[in-house]
Design a protein around this motif. Sequence first.
Motif, PDB file in Angstrom:
ATOM      1  N   LYS A  91      -5.979  24.855 -16.224  1.00 63.27           N
ATOM      2  CA  LYS A  91      -7.072  24.134 -15.568  1.00 63.27           C
ATOM      3  C   LYS A  91      -8.330  24.109 -16.448  1.00 63.27           C
ATOM      4  O   LYS A  91      -9.029  23.096 -16.504  1.00 63.27           O
ATOM      5  N   VAL A  92      -8.613  25.218 -17.113  1.00 68.49           N
ATOM      6  CA  VAL A  92      -9.761  25.252 -18.023  1.00 68.49           C
ATOM      7  C   VAL A  92      -9.540  24.235 -19.148  1.00 68.49           C
ATOM      8  O   VAL A  92     -10.455  23.493 -19.522  1.00 68.49           O
ATOM      9  N   GLY A  93      -8.324  24.187 -19.673  1.00 67.99           N
ATOM     10  CA  GLY A  93      -8.001  23.213 -20.708  1.00 67.99           C
ATOM     11  C   GLY A  93      -8.191  21.781 -20.234  1.00 67.99           C
ATOM     12  O   GLY A  93      -8.691  20.926 -20.975  1.00 67.99           O
ATOM     13  N   GLU A  94      -7.812  21.524 -18.980  1.00 70.54           N
ATOM     14  CA  GLU A  94      -7.998  20.189 -18.416  1.00 70.54           C
ATOM     15  C   GLU A  94      -9.477  19.834 -18.291  1.00 70.54           C
ATOM     16  O   GLU A  94      -9.862  18.680 -18.462  1.00 70.54           O
ATOM     17  N   ARG A  95     -10.292  20.823 -18.005  1.00 77.53           N
ATOM     18  CA  ARG A  95     -11.748  20.590 -17.924  1.00 77.53           C
ATOM     19  C   ARG A  95     -12.358  20.399 -19.307  1.00 77.53           C
ATOM     20  O   ARG A  95     -13.293  19.630 -19.486  1.00 77.53           O
TER      21      ARG A  95
END
Length: 82
Positions: A65-69
């Motif tokens: 999720k951090v990567g997606e952000r």
Amino acid sequence: MRGKAAIGVCRRAGTHGVPTFAVAGVSALTPAEVNAAGFAGVYTLSDLEPDPVRSMRYAAELLTKVGERLAPTLIGVFGSSR
């Protein structure tokens, strides 16, 4: 986020005009300290899951999720140079 190594890498990258983003479990830096250290941004797992036990248990999912952000920011920074 702690440690001199991350800040040293950030400063070295900055001398070459490369923005640096930190990904960490948690960061104690204020936005002013992030800017002063030279980071373009800090992304933490604790922003998504404040409970440390759950954060460690679901670290892989949270990192995704951090990567997606972070991805849209990186595309904006590096995508235009290609």
